[in-house]
Design a protein around this motif. Sequence first.
Motif, mmCIF file in Angstrom:
data_model
loop_
_atom_site.group_PDB
_atom_site.id
_atom_site.type_symbol
_atom_site.label_atom_id
_atom_site.label_comp_id
_atom_site.label_asym_id
_atom_site.label_seq_id
_atom_site.Cartn_x
_atom_site.Cartn_y
_atom_site.Cartn_z
ATOM 1 N N ARG A 175 -4.008 -9.809 3.061
ATOM 2 C CA ARG A 175 -3.980 -9.857 4.527
ATOM 3 C C ARG A 175 -3.862 -11.295 5.022
ATOM 4 N N LEU A 176 -4.601 -12.193 4.367
ATOM 5 C CA LEU A 176 -4.553 -13.606 4.751
ATOM 6 C C LEU A 176 -3.160 -14.184 4.525
ATOM 7 N N THR A 177 -2.529 -13.825 3.412
ATOM 8 C CA THR A 177 -1.189 -14.325 3.097
ATOM 9 C C THR A 177 -0.185 -13.923 4.171
ATOM 10 N N LEU A 178 -0.291 -12.689 4.660
ATOM 11 C CA LEU A 178 0.635 -12.203 5.685
ATOM 12 C C LEU A 178 0.452 -12.917 7.024
ATOM 13 N N ARG A 179 -0.731 -13.487 7.260
ATOM 14 C CA ARG A 179 -1.007 -14.155 8.531
ATOM 15 C C ARG A 179 -0.703 -15.650 8.499
ATOM 16 N N LEU A 180 -0.388 -16.178 7.327
ATOM 17 C CA LEU A 180 -0.092 -17.607 7.228
ATOM 18 C C LEU A 180 1.174 -17.947 8.006
ATOM 19 N N PRO A 181 1.195 -19.100 8.672
ATOM 20 C CA PRO A 181 2.437 -19.502 9.357
ATOM 21 C C PRO A 181 3.544 -19.802 8.345
ATOM 22 N N ILE A 182 4.733 -19.394 8.663
ATOM 23 C CA ILE A 182 5.948 -19.598 7.848
ATOM 24 C C ILE A 182 5.870 -18.815 6.538
ATOM 25 N N PHE A 183 4.880 -19.120 5.690
ATOM 26 C CA PHE A 183 4.750 -18.419 4.409
ATOM 27 C C PHE A 183 4.532 -16.924 4.611
ATOM 28 N N GLY A 184 3.754 -16.573 5.639
ATOM 29 C CA GLY A 184 3.479 -15.171 5.914
ATOM 30 C C GLY A 184 4.735 -14.376 6.210
ATOM 31 N N MET A 185 5.658 -14.979 6.964
ATOM 32 C CA MET A 185 6.916 -14.295 7.283
ATOM 33 C C MET A 185 7.773 -14.105 6.034
ATOM 34 N N ILE A 186 7.767 -15.088 5.146
ATOM 35 C CA ILE A 186 8.531 -14.960 3.902
ATOM 36 C C ILE A 186 7.958 -13.832 3.043
ATOM 37 N N VAL A 187 6.629 -13.776 2.942
ATOM 38 C CA VAL A 187 5.990 -12.712 2.158
ATOM 39 C C VAL A 187 6.281 -11.352 2.790
ATOM 40 N N HIS A 188 6.195 -11.273 4.117
ATOM 41 C CA HIS A 188 6.474 -10.017 4.828
ATOM 42 C C HIS A 188 7.891 -9.529 4.546
ATOM 43 N N ASP A 189 8.872 -10.425 4.683
ATOM 44 C CA ASP A 189 10.272 -10.039 4.450
ATOM 45 C C ASP A 189 10.509 -9.634 2.994
ATOM 46 N N SER A 190 9.836 -10.316 2.063
ATOM 47 C CA SER A 190 10.015 -9.976 0.649
ATOM 48 C C SER A 190 9.429 -8.599 0.347
ATOM 49 N N VAL A 191 8.309 -8.251 0.984
ATOM 50 C CA VAL A 191 7.712 -6.926 0.782
ATOM 51 C C VAL A 191 8.613 -5.837 1.348
ATOM 52 N N ILE A 192 9.170 -6.079 2.534
ATOM 53 C CA ILE A 192 10.088 -5.106 3.146
ATOM 54 C C ILE A 192 11.330 -4.937 2.274
ATOM 55 N N ALA A 193 11.845 -6.029 1.734
ATOM 56 C CA ALA A 193 13.021 -5.959 0.862
ATOM 57 C C ALA A 193 12.697 -5.176 -0.403
ATOM 58 N N ARG A 194 11.526 -5.422 -0.991
ATOM 59 C CA ARG A 194 11.133 -4.718 -2.209
ATOM 60 C C ARG A 194 10.915 -3.229 -1.937
ATOM 61 N N PHE A 195 10.288 -2.920 -0.808
ATOM 62 C CA PHE A 195 10.076 -1.523 -0.415
ATOM 63 C C PHE A 195 11.416 -0.796 -0.272
ATOM 64 N N SER A 196 12.338 -1.413 0.449
ATOM 65 C CA SER A 196 13.643 -0.778 0.691
ATOM 66 C C SER A 196 14.439 -0.635 -0.598
ATOM 67 N N ARG A 197 14.421 -1.663 -1.433
ATOM 68 C CA ARG A 197 15.198 -1.636 -2.676
ATOM 69 C C ARG A 197 14.637 -0.578 -3.642
ATOM 70 N N THR A 198 13.321 -0.523 -3.776
ATOM 71 C CA THR A 198 12.713 0.443 -4.706
ATOM 72 C C THR A 198 12.945 1.871 -4.232
ATOM 73 N N LEU A 199 12.724 2.121 -2.935
ATOM 74 C CA LEU A 199 12.891 3.479 -2.408
ATOM 75 C C LEU A 199 14.352 3.911 -2.483
ATOM 76 N N ALA A 200 15.273 2.987 -2.219
ATOM 77 C CA ALA A 200 16.704 3.314 -2.308
ATOM 78 C C ALA A 200 17.094 3.660 -3.741
ATOM 79 N N THR A 201 16.591 2.889 -4.701
ATOM 80 C CA THR A 201 16.943 3.117 -6.110
ATOM 81 C C THR A 201 16.394 4.453 -6.611
ATOM 82 N N THR A 202 15.139 4.730 -6.323
ATOM 83 C CA THR A 202 14.529 5.970 -6.802
ATOM 84 C C THR A 202 15.117 7.197 -6.115
ATOM 85 N N PHE A 203 15.342 7.088 -4.809
ATOM 86 C CA PHE A 203 15.884 8.228 -4.071
ATOM 87 C C PHE A 203 17.303 8.536 -4.519
#
Length: 407
Positions: free
Chosen positions: A257-285
């Motif tokens: 939770r703290l990582t997601l709230r960090l300035p600048i770094f938090g946005m990078i972590v957020h985007d990487s999680v969204i990318a991983r979520f989308s890529r994994t769900l697309a591949t499995t589906f």
Amino acid sequence: MATSSATRSDIFVWSGTDKAGHSSTGEIRAASSAMAKAQLRRQGIKPKNIKKKSKPLFGSGGKPIKPADIAIFTRQMATMIKAGVPLVQSFEIVAEGSEKPKMRELVNTIRNDVAAGGGLALSLAKHPRLFDDLFCSLVASGEESGTLEVMLDRVATYKEKTEQLKAKIRKALTYPTAVVVVAIVVTGILLVKVVPQFAETFRSFGSDLPAFTLFVLTISNFVQKWWFVILLMIIAAIFVFREAKLRSVKFAEFLDRLTLRLPIFGMIVHDSVIARFSRTLATTFAAGVPLVDALESTAGAAGNSVYAKAIRRIKDDVTTGNTLYSSTKSTGLFPNMLLQMMSIGEESGSLDEMLDKVATHYEEAVDNAVDSLSSLMEPMIMAILGVLVGGLMVAMYLPIFMLGSVI
């Protein structure tokens, strides 16, 4: 592998002739030399000489296998099978081309398992540290449907994209971390070795020193006296931090939770999680995995406990009959672009394509953010280094400047 995972096994080096009478050599894992010979005969090889492989004197021999090595292995296997090369022969070609001894040993072990009659997915599952449940389930789907080459290609693409994303995150963190460590080491050396030399000179001045210089001398004396204790405390703090993160679920969630709230770094972590979520769900589906099972696999690959919890909540909502779009929107954690593309995908029956486009978009966003962050961090880091090192030098030369002005 002829032996079960619970049975002790060794690696044997063998030489013999194949069905065509050609000389051949290799390695095989078995519980005994007799079982190794039996395995070789089942593979159509007539063994002449077989002996247990000697272990290296120091260490386990060779560099450890990394996820990037598994990604390369998967791509090579997908290419070989798509070209019509038999599965066992594909393993032999990949093993011969591998530069890492451990990777070559792994490929040969899997090859022997498959040649002995085991399925590829079952053989991979014997190495859970290298091949996770998602990897094995996708390979199993390919074996059952007769589309192993297609599934391996999808898995290879997924692993490559995932490793590229991880590399971008490491790139964002490695440079500033390395510079900060160097700055701390340089500052420590100056406090222990350089400042004491100035202190000896200042004793002969016979006048009061500036407050800033006295402050630095006090820190220097403290570091000289307690440097070993400070070093032990730093090592202990790092160890406690790692253990707490591994053993305490609440602490790990707090860090996520703290990582997601960090300035600048938090946005990078957020985007990487969204990318991983989308890529994994697309591949499995796209592989034909049921949506509920695909969401469970996606939660395991999320890389952030906050989003892993949210994805499992989505899975529960989908199980009760809600749409993926409404279930995802109810969490309040996912961006509007993902939600809209998910809605379009559900309505048009092209969910995997829409999610793949979302993954590509956010992977590019992470790449651009990391490049921008690197450009921003360089002047900031140089400023920090200048304050640390320059401040120490100013503190040391300030009494000399004051003495010169008095004279």
